[in-house]
Design a protein around this motif. Structure first.
Motif, short mmCIF file in Angstrom:
data_model
loop_
_atom_site.label_atom_id
_atom_site.label_comp_id
_atom_site.label_asym_id
_atom_site.label_seq_id
_atom_site.Cartn_x
_atom_site.Cartn_y
_atom_site.Cartn_z
N ARG A 180 16.79 -33.59 -6.57
CA ARG A 180 15.52 -32.86 -7.00
C ARG A 180 14.62 -32.40 -5.65
NH1 ARG A 180 10.22 -35.69 -10.35
NH2 ARG A 180 9.08 -33.60 -10.44
N ILE A 181 14.11 -31.35 -5.93
CA ILE A 181 13.21 -30.73 -4.75
C ILE A 181 11.98 -30.26 -5.21
CG2 ILE A 181 13.19 -28.98 -2.74
CD1 ILE A 181 16.09 -28.95 -2.94
N PHE A 182 10.91 -30.73 -4.56
CA PHE A 182 9.48 -30.38 -4.94
C PHE A 182 8.98 -29.87 -3.85
CE2 PHE A 182 4.84 -31.55 -5.71
CZ PHE A 182 4.82 -30.41 -6.59
N LEU A 183 8.50 -28.37 -3.93
CA LEU A 183 7.76 -27.58 -2.82
C LEU A 183 6.36 -27.43 -3.28
CD1 LEU A 183 10.72 -25.38 -2.03
CD2 LEU A 183 9.71 -27.02 -0.39
N GLN A 184 5.48 -27.44 -2.36
CA GLN A 184 4.15 -27.33 -2.79
C GLN A 184 3.51 -26.41 -1.56
OE1 GLN A 184 1.74 -30.71 -3.32
NE2 GLN A 184 0.85 -30.13 -1.44
N GLY A 185 2.26 -25.71 -1.90
CA GLY A 185 1.61 -24.77 -0.66
C GLY A 185 0.55 -24.17 -1.11
N VAL A 186 -0.15 -23.40 -0.22
CA VAL A 186 -1.21 -22.35 -0.37
C VAL A 186 -0.65 -21.00 0.14
CG1 VAL A 186 -3.51 -21.71 -0.09
CG2 VAL A 186 -3.02 -24.33 -0.65
N ALA A 187 -0.57 -19.91 -0.52
CA ALA A 187 -0.30 -18.85 0.11
C ALA A 187 -1.03 -17.99 0.90
CB ALA A 187 0.24 -17.72 -1.22
N LYS A 188 -2.19 -18.43 0.70
CA LYS A 188 -3.30 -17.56 1.53
C LYS A 188 -4.64 -18.60 1.92
CE LYS A 188 -5.40 -13.08 2.42
NZ LYS A 188 -5.49 -11.64 1.83
N ARG A 189 -4.86 -18.80 3.23
CA ARG A 189 -6.20 -19.21 3.33
C ARG A 189 -6.62 -19.11 4.70
NH1 ARG A 189 -7.71 -25.60 3.10
NH2 ARG A 189 -9.94 -25.33 3.11
N ASP A 190 -7.69 -18.83 5.18
CA ASP A 190 -8.35 -18.64 6.45
C ASP A 190 -9.10 -19.79 6.91
OD1 ASP A 190 -7.28 -15.99 6.62
OD2 ASP A 190 -9.02 -15.26 5.36
N LYS B 67 -2.46 -21.22 -4.79
CA LYS B 67 -1.75 -22.28 -4.82
C LYS B 67 -0.61 -22.20 -5.66
CE LYS B 67 -6.00 -25.15 -4.09
NZ LYS B 67 -6.56 -26.33 -4.75
N PHE B 68 0.80 -23.00 -5.12
CA PHE B 68 1.83 -22.87 -5.97
C PHE B 68 2.59 -24.15 -5.99
CE2 PHE B 68 2.78 -21.44 -1.54
CZ PHE B 68 3.86 -21.98 -1.14
N GLY B 69 3.48 -24.30 -6.61
CA GLY B 69 4.48 -25.48 -6.60
C GLY B 69 5.79 -25.19 -7.39
N LEU B 70 6.77 -25.65 -6.86
CA LEU B 70 8.04 -25.27 -7.22
C LEU B 70 8.95 -26.42 -7.47
CD1 LEU B 70 10.28 -23.07 -7.92
CD2 LEU B 70 10.91 -22.78 -5.45
N ASP B 71 9.43 -26.90 -8.59
CA ASP B 71 10.20 -27.92 -8.88
C ASP B 71 11.78 -27.73 -9.13
OD1 ASP B 71 10.62 -30.55 -9.07
OD2 ASP B 71 9.48 -30.97 -10.98
N LEU B 72 12.59 -28.05 -8.39
CA LEU B 72 14.01 -27.79 -8.69
C LEU B 72 14.75 -29.21 -8.92
CD1 LEU B 72 14.34 -25.24 -5.72
CD2 LEU B 72 13.76 -24.69 -8.13
N ASP B 73 15.82 -28.96 -9.61
CA ASP B 73 16.55 -30.05 -9.93
C ASP B 73 17.93 -29.47 -10.43
OD1 ASP B 73 16.80 -30.44 -13.18
OD2 ASP B 73 14.78 -30.04 -12.66
N ALA B 74 19.08 -30.57 -9.94
CA ALA B 74 20.49 -30.15 -10.26
C ALA B 74 21.09 -31.59 -10.43
CB ALA B 74 20.95 -29.02 -9.28
N SER B 75 22.25 -31.50 -11.10
CA SER B 75 23.07 -32.55 -11.20
C SER B 75 24.75 -31.98 -11.43
CB SER B 75 22.67 -33.39 -12.44
OG SER B 75 23.07 -32.57 -13.64
#
Length: 227
Positions: free
Chosen positions: A74-84, A59-67
């Protein structure tokens, strides 16, 4: 299919008959000339074997922000890299005709089912994804052909804002004024068919994920004021 069934002593698979064109041909993995579940005990599982893992891994999450010059992102990505995921025989969204004539659904993806060369209803479809339409589940035993890839990445949140210059806001007695736009669940990349929610798959009123309503997109806008 005839050649496959002819190699089996009982002329069928899993002890049943009525197999024909458009049905699944299961592999005789243990080479004993019979496609069955064996004694269904440790050491004698017949032609069953372990496939996939439904546990969400990595499981992962990526939080990016800039000004820049009053603008912020602000961009927030999340997900699961492997699952059957194995779709149960009653999964309405995946199979379509999963609950008999009075308890079925038919989405566009479900129309890719086997139809013989002389089909006059929807036309022939002999190179189909799904087997022929049946109300029973003999074509839906857990198998590698229909093992779903439930990994995904989702843009969970995107927010864009702009803070007005203080030279403008202070004239009105406001120390900070920010205007923003926010969106949630804007897009998802997944190996699952359309209409099946990867984030909540396996949680549903049928116990197999078919009752999980897809997460909706949410858009909002507003402003924050500090005096």
């Amino acid at each position: 299919m005839d050649a496959h069934l002819a190699t089996l002593p009982n002329g069928g698979q899993f002890g049943t008959s009525g197999w024909t064109e458009g049905d699944i041909m299961y592999a005789d993995l243990n080479g004993d000339g019979v496609v069955n579940s064996g004694a269904n005990t440790e050491g004698d599982s017949g032609d069953w074997t372990k496939i996939g893992d439904s546990t969400p891994r990595f499981k992962f999450g990526l939080d990016l922000d800039a000004s820049w010059k009053g603008f912020d992102l602000r961009i927030f990505l999340q997900g699961v890299a492997k699952r059957d995921y194995v779709f149960g025989s009653g999964h309405l969204v995946y199979w379509g005709n999963a609950g008999g004539v009075w308890n079925s659904a038919m989405f566009e993806s479900n129309y890719d089912f086997y139809r013989p060369a002389d089909d006059t209803w929807l036309g022939a479809n002999q190179d189909a994804k799904f087997p022929r339409l049946l109300e029973d589940g003999k074509n839906r035993y857990a198998q590698t052909r229909f093992l779903g890839n439930a990994a995904y990445i989702r843009l969970k949140n995107l927010q864009i804002g702009y803070t007005l210059p203080k030279t403008l806001t202070q004239k009105a007695g406001i120390s900070n004024l920010r205007i923003f736009f926010s969106g949630e669940n804007l897009f998802t990349i997944t190996g699952l068919p359309e209409g099946i929610e990867p984030e909540t798959i396996g949680i549903g009123d049928y116990g197999n994920g078919s009752g999980s309503y897809p997460l909706t997109r949410v858009f909002s806008t507003g402003f924050s004021v500090n005096f």
